[in-house]
Motif scaffolding. Structure first.
Motif, PDB file in Angstrom:
ATOM      1  N   ILE A  62      54.971  54.102  52.610  1.00 59.43           N
ATOM      2  CA  ILE A  62      53.853  54.524  53.444  1.00 59.43           C
ATOM      3  C   ILE A  62      52.853  55.200  52.508  1.00 59.43           C
ATOM      4  O   ILE A  62      53.114  56.281  51.978  1.00 59.43           O
ATOM      5  N   PHE A  63      51.721  54.537  52.307  1.00 56.44           N
ATOM      6  CA  PHE A  63      50.722  54.992  51.339  1.00 56.44           C
ATOM      7  C   PHE A  63      49.612  55.791  52.010  1.00 56.44           C
ATOM      8  O   PHE A  63      49.360  55.626  53.209  1.00 56.44           O
ATOM      9  N   PRO A  64      48.932  56.623  51.218  1.00 52.65           N
ATOM     10  CA  PRO A  64      47.774  57.321  51.775  1.00 52.65           C
ATOM     11  C   PRO A  64      46.693  56.317  52.169  1.00 52.65           C
ATOM     12  O   PRO A  64      46.625  55.217  51.607  1.00 52.65           O
ATOM     13  N   GLU A  65      45.873  56.690  53.098  1.00 56.00           N
ATOM     14  CA  GLU A  65      44.776  55.805  53.523  1.00 56.00           C
ATOM     15  C   GLU A  65      43.727  55.686  52.433  1.00 56.00           C
ATOM     16  O   GLU A  65      43.586  56.555  51.582  1.00 56.00           O
ATOM     17  N   GLY A  66      42.984  54.585  52.483  1.00 55.27           N
ATOM     18  CA  GLY A  66      41.845  54.413  51.587  1.00 55.27           C
ATOM     19  C   GLY A  66      42.164  53.886  50.206  1.00 55.27           C
ATOM     20  O   GLY A  66      41.386  54.092  49.278  1.00 55.27           O
ATOM     21  N   LEU A  67      43.297  53.185  50.046  1.00 56.56           N
ATOM     22  CA  LEU A  67      43.592  52.606  48.735  1.00 56.56           C
ATOM     23  C   LEU A  67      42.596  51.491  48.438  1.00 56.56           C
ATOM     24  O   LEU A  67      42.215  50.728  49.322  1.00 56.56           O
ATOM     25  N   SER A  68      42.207  51.402  47.198  1.00 62.13           N
ATOM     26  CA  SER A  68      41.188  50.432  46.787  1.00 62.13           C
ATOM     27  C   SER A  68      41.724  49.016  46.680  1.00 62.13           C
ATOM     28  O   SER A  68      42.858  48.801  46.277  1.00 62.13           O
ATOM     29  N   GLY A  69      40.865  48.075  47.014  1.00 64.86           N
ATOM     30  CA  GLY A  69      41.113  46.671  46.727  1.00 64.86           C
ATOM     31  C   GLY A  69      40.370  46.357  45.435  1.00 64.86           C
ATOM     32  O   GLY A  69      39.824  47.251  44.786  1.00 64.86           O
ATOM     33  N   CYS A  70      40.337  45.112  45.055  1.00 67.81           N
ATOM     34  CA  CYS A  70      39.627  44.730  43.845  1.00 67.81           C
ATOM     35  C   CYS A  70      39.208  43.267  43.951  1.00 67.81           C
ATOM     36  O   CYS A  70      39.695  42.542  44.818  1.00 67.81           O
ATOM     37  N   VAL A  71      38.317  42.866  43.097  1.00 65.09           N
ATOM     38  CA  VAL A  71      37.936  41.462  42.971  1.00 65.09           C
ATOM     39  C   VAL A  71      37.843  41.196  41.476  1.00 65.09           C
ATOM     40  O   VAL A  71      36.844  41.507  40.839  1.00 65.09           O
ATOM     41  N   VAL A  72      38.930  40.650  40.918  1.00 66.07           N
ATOM     42  CA  VAL A  72      39.009  40.428  39.481  1.00 66.07           C
ATOM     43  C   VAL A  72      39.247  38.942  39.231  1.00 66.07           C
ATOM     44  O   VAL A  72      40.252  38.389  39.689  1.00 66.07           O
ATOM     45  N   PRO A  73      38.349  38.281  38.511  1.00 69.14           N
ATOM     46  CA  PRO A  73      38.568  36.869  38.189  1.00 69.14           C
ATOM     47  C   PRO A  73      39.876  36.685  37.420  1.00 69.14           C
ATOM     48  O   PRO A  73      40.198  37.477  36.517  1.00 69.14           O
ATOM     49  N   LEU A  74      40.628  35.661  37.785  1.00 67.95           N
ATOM     50  CA  LEU A  74      41.908  35.399  37.109  1.00 67.95           C
ATOM     51  C   LEU A  74      41.715  35.228  35.606  1.00 67.95           C
ATOM     52  O   LEU A  74      42.582  35.625  34.824  1.00 67.95           O
ATOM     53  N   SER A  75      40.598  34.664  35.199  1.00 70.33           N
ATOM     54  CA  SER A  75      40.352  34.449  33.771  1.00 70.33           C
ATOM     55  C   SER A  75      40.399  35.754  32.984  1.00 70.33           C
ATOM     56  O   SER A  75      40.849  35.781  31.852  1.00 70.33           O
ATOM     57  N   LYS A  76      39.972  36.853  33.586  1.00 65.72           N
ATOM     58  CA  LYS A  76      40.008  38.156  32.897  1.00 65.72           C
ATOM     59  C   LYS A  76      41.427  38.677  32.740  1.00 65.72           C
ATOM     60  O   LYS A  76      41.722  39.426  31.821  1.00 65.72           O
ATOM     61  N   LEU A  77      42.313  38.284  33.634  1.00 69.87           N
ATOM     62  CA  LEU A  77      43.688  38.782  33.597  1.00 69.87           C
ATOM     63  C   LEU A  77      44.564  38.019  32.615  1.00 69.87           C
ATOM     64  O   LEU A  77      45.701  38.407  32.366  1.00 69.87           O
ATOM     65  N   HIS A  78      44.022  36.965  32.036  1.00 69.31           N
ATOM     66  CA  HIS A  78      44.743  36.229  30.985  1.00 69.31           C
ATOM     67  C   HIS A  78      44.537  36.882  29.623  1.00 69.31           C
ATOM     68  O   HIS A  78      45.193  36.509  28.658  1.00 69.31           O
ATOM     69  N   CYS A  79      43.636  37.863  29.545  1.00 69.84           N
ATOM     70  CA  CYS A  79      43.357  38.556  28.280  1.00 69.84           C
ATOM     71  C   CYS A  79      44.201  39.803  28.164  1.00 69.84           C
ATOM     72  O   CYS A  79      44.574  40.416  29.165  1.00 69.84           O
ATOM     73  N   SER A  80      44.488  40.221  26.944  1.00 66.65           N
ATOM     74  CA  SER A  80      45.270  41.440  26.727  1.00 66.65           C
ATOM     75  C   SER A  80      44.429  42.689  26.808  1.00 66.65           C
ATOM     76  O   SER A  80      44.930  43.791  26.921  1.00 66.65           O
ATOM     77  N   ASP A  81      43.123  42.540  26.731  1.00 67.46           N
ATOM     78  CA  ASP A  81      42.197  43.675  26.799  1.00 67.46           C
ATOM     79  C   ASP A  81      41.170  43.337  27.864  1.00 67.46           C
ATOM     80  O   ASP A  81      40.625  42.238  27.880  1.00 67.46           O
ATOM     81  N   ILE A  82      40.907  44.281  28.740  1.00 60.73           N
ATOM     82  CA  ILE A  82      40.020  43.969  29.857  1.00 60.73           C
ATOM     83  C   ILE A  82      38.998  45.080  30.074  1.00 60.73           C
ATOM     84  O   ILE A  82      39.276  46.231  29.876  1.00 60.73           O
ATOM     85  N   SER A  83      37.839  44.663  30.449  1.00 63.25           N
ATOM     86  CA  SER A  83      36.771  45.580  30.810  1.00 63.25           C
ATOM     87  C   SER A  83      36.182  45.029  32.097  1.00 63.25           C
ATOM     88  O   SER A  83      35.536  43.988  32.091  1.00 63.25           O
ATOM     89  N   VAL A  84      36.468  45.712  33.212  1.00 67.25           N
ATOM     90  CA  VAL A  84      36.039  45.225  34.509  1.00 67.25           C
ATOM     91  C   VAL A  84      35.332  46.338  35.268  1.00 67.25           C
ATOM     92  O   VAL A  84      35.756  47.479  35.256  1.00 67.25           O
ATOM     93  N   GLU A  85      34.239  46.002  35.920  1.00 67.46           N
ATOM     94  CA  GLU A  85      33.544  46.938  36.810  1.00 67.46           C
ATOM     95  C   GLU A  85      34.294  46.960  38.126  1.00 67.46           C
ATOM     96  O   GLU A  85      34.664  45.936  38.651  1.00 67.46           O
ATOM     97  N   HIS A  86      34.490  48.145  38.694  1.00 66.75           N
ATOM     98  CA  HIS A  86      35.158  48.261  39.999  1.00 66.75           C
ATOM     99  C   HIS A  86      34.124  48.544  41.054  1.00 66.75           C
ATOM    100  O   HIS A  86      33.291  49.332  40.929  1.00 66.75           O
TER     101      HIS A  86
END
Length: 135
Positions: free
Chosen positions: A111-135
């Motif tokens: 049971i988690f606190p309310e208001g947990l964030s979602g995200c929209v991250v292109p799969l291509s970025k998750l194939h890299c070992s280093d990532i820089s993503v705007e939230h």
């Protein structure tokens, strides 16, 4: 609003088994969308998975290097068992995770606190070992 972190799959410890059919269905959905939209909920100190075991399995099958995670703790999150025959508490989950003993599918319910964030991250970025993503 929670902060989304990006962690290597090797650092995460599962705590529950998964349903292969559900993993396959979710994999297809994520591939079709081309984005990762829901971070995996992870305990902040020992990095065991609280919620998101099927997403974790999908990430492994897709060969992703990183996944979006929310780092949480048991001060703000509670846990209970969906099945009477299994004892579940924060200390039991932590102990089993450290030993590699998985609970059965959908046994724990966090049971988690309310208001947990979602995200929209292109799969291509998750194939890299280093990532820089705007939230």
């Amino acid at each position: 609003m929670s902060i989304i972190h990006f962690l290597s799959l090797e650092k995460l410890r599962p705590t529950e088994s998964v349903a292969p059919r559900r993993v396959a269905k979710l994999k297809k959905k994520i591939q079709q969308e081309g984005v990762w939209t829901r971070p995996i909920c992870v305990e902040e100190n020992d990095l065991f998975i609280m919620d998101g075991h099927h997403r974790f399995a999908v990430a492994k099958r897709l060969g992703l290097k990183l996944v979006p995670v929310l780092l949480l703790n048991y001060e703000t999150t509670s846990v209970l068992s969906r099945k009477r025959k299994y004892k579940v508490s924060a200390s039991f989950v932590r102990s089993r995770a450290k030993k590699g003993f998985l609970y059965p599918l959908k046994n724990t319910c966090h049971i988690f606190p309310e208001g947990l964030s979602g995200c929209v991250v292109p799969l291509s970025k998750l194939h890299c070992s280093d990532i820089s993503v705007e939230h």
